[in-house]
Design a protein around this motif. Structure first.
Motif, PDB file in Angstrom:
ATOM      1  N   PRO A  28       0.809  -1.227   0.000  1.00 29.33           N
ATOM      2  CA  PRO A  28       0.000   0.000   0.000  1.00 29.33           C
ATOM      3  C   PRO A  28       0.842   1.277   0.000  1.00 29.33           C
ATOM      4  N   SER A  29       0.273   2.324  -0.590  1.00 22.56           N
ATOM      5  CA  SER A  29       0.932   3.637  -0.617  1.00 22.56           C
ATOM      6  C   SER A  29      -0.105   4.690  -0.980  1.00 22.56           C
ATOM      7  N   THR A  30      -0.005   5.848  -0.377  1.00 24.39           N
ATOM      8  CA  THR A  30      -0.792   7.011  -0.829  1.00 24.39           C
ATOM      9  C   THR A  30       0.163   8.025  -1.438  1.00 24.39           C
ATOM     10  N   ARG A  31       1.102   8.551  -0.612  1.00 23.55           N
ATOM     11  CA  ARG A  31       1.984   9.636  -1.040  1.00 23.55           C
ATOM     12  C   ARG A  31       2.935   9.257  -2.169  1.00 23.55           C
ATOM     13  N   THR A  32       3.642   8.146  -2.005  1.00 27.85           N
ATOM     14  CA  THR A  32       4.708   7.843  -2.964  1.00 27.85           C
ATOM     15  C   THR A  32       4.103   7.586  -4.343  1.00 27.85           C
ATOM     16  N   ARG A  33       3.077   6.736  -4.372  1.00 25.19           N
ATOM     17  CA  ARG A  33       2.482   6.417  -5.670  1.00 25.19           C
ATOM     18  C   ARG A  33       1.830   7.654  -6.299  1.00 25.19           C
TER      19      ARG A  33
HETATM   20  N1   CP Z   1       5.965   8.198   3.091  1.00 27.16           N
HETATM   21  C1   CP Z   1       5.430   7.208   2.346  1.00 27.16           C
HETATM   22  O1   CP Z   1       6.126   6.375   1.753  1.00 27.16           O
HETATM   23  O2   CP Z   1       4.051   7.238   2.294  1.00 27.16           O
HETATM   24  P1   CP Z   1       3.158   6.185   1.517  1.00 27.16           P
HETATM   25  O3   CP Z   1       3.351   4.856   2.169  1.00 27.16           O
HETATM   26  O4   CP Z   1       1.751   6.700   1.616  1.00 27.16           O
HETATM   27  O5   CP Z   1       3.636   6.146   0.092  1.00 27.16           O
END
Ligand code: CP
Length: 308
Positions: free
Chosen positions: A49-54
């Protein structure tokens, strides 16, 4: 030359300054960059899962005028049928000009880069490394402090499994006069290999403590991290450790006026939402800085590969 970024050490300090310069120029002159990647495609492969990176990778490519092809998760790709990372990387190279990949296994991005025919950017591999988060962190520190030298950097929370912590220690240990204060429960201390190969090898001063409040007034940077439920083997340990540190406005009373409070996010409850109003809270600036640094990195790697 096709080049991949797996670890923050793949970029020299002068290349990091170049990326900071490009990011600052993108911030000041976004229109200048709006067509730089026209007709080019970024593939986003996120097996975790990811919000920011993706989303920041995708926003970065769109803001450069390019396109994005995404694989939403392991369950929706042929990885669910047993396809290897190597074969996935070879396949996705046929459709894209550059790949950003997140995977739960340490070393998966390295395997992808060895097999892809386009540049691969590690968007986080297990507990190992997260170089583009570190680029976002470095741009944030530079924009807030104007330099990297002579800073006392406190890292707090899960320092054992925290890949953003390992990458930031690698990156900041290359500057002069930097000291680290490593704040964690006993069970979540920085791994021995990071202490031995980075801190001790380079003679970087560091102290380890379990007590955030005592060391807080000495810090220039406070980098909070989440206790990561997904890295624990049993729930009992997670429940025991999850609230080890909660930063509140009361705890910040004796902190420096120009402290920079950072967090790679997502947060659970290790920073009270009341701290968001503090002018020293920089974690949402980090989120935005991540998009600019990813734009700068995509541009650099596509230029080096002769794609643009
Ligand atoms: N900081 C970070 O990697 O956030 P995500 O997991 O939402 O991508």
């Amino acid at each position: 030359m096709r080049r991949s970024i797996i670890d923050i050490r793949d970029l020299s300090p002068s290349e990091i300054m170049e990326l900071i310069g490009t990011s600052e120029d993108i911030i000041a002159n976004p229109a200048k960059y709006a067509h730089k990647c026209e007709g080019k495609k970024l593939g986003t492969l996120f097996f975790e899962p990811s919000t920011r990176t993706r989303m920041s990778f995708e926003a970065a490519m769109y803001e450069l005028g390019g396109h994005v092809i995404t694989m939403a998760g392991a369950g929706s790709s042929s990885a669910a049928k047993g396809e290897s990372v190597a074969d996935t990387a070879k396949t996705v190279s046929c459709y894209t000009d550059i790949i950003a990949m997140r995977h739960p296994k340490e070393g998966a991005a390295f395997v992808a880069a060895k097999n892809a025919s386009v540049p691969v950017i590690n968007a986080g591999d297990g507990g190992h490394s997260h170089p583009t988060q570190t680029l976002a962190d470095l741009l944030t520190i530079y924009r807030e402090k104007g330099h990297f030298d002579n800073l006392t950097v406190g890292l707090c929370g899960d320092l054992k499994f925290g890949r953003t912590v390992h990458s930031l220690i690698e990156a900041m240990s290359r500057y002069t006069g930097v000291k680290f204060v490593l704040i964690s429960p006993e069970e979540l201390k920085v791994p021995g290999y990071v202490k031995k190969e980075v801190l001790q090898e380079k003679g970087i001063p560091y102290e380890q403590t379990t007590d955030l409040e005592t060391v807080l007034p000495t810090l220039d940077i406070l980098y909070m991290t989440r206790i990561q439920k997904e890295r624990f083997f049993n729930e009992e340990d997670y429940l025991r450790l999850k609230d080890s540190y909660v930063l509140t406005p009361e705890k910040l009373v004796n902190a420096k006026e120009d402290l920079v409070i950072m967090h790679p996010l997502p947060r659970v409850n290790e920073i009270s939402v009341k701290v968001d109003e503090d002018k020293r809270a920089c974690y949402f600036k980090q989120v935005l800085n991540g998009k600019y640094m990813r734009m700068a990195l995509i541009l650099k790697l596509l230029k080096e590969a002769g794609t643009i």
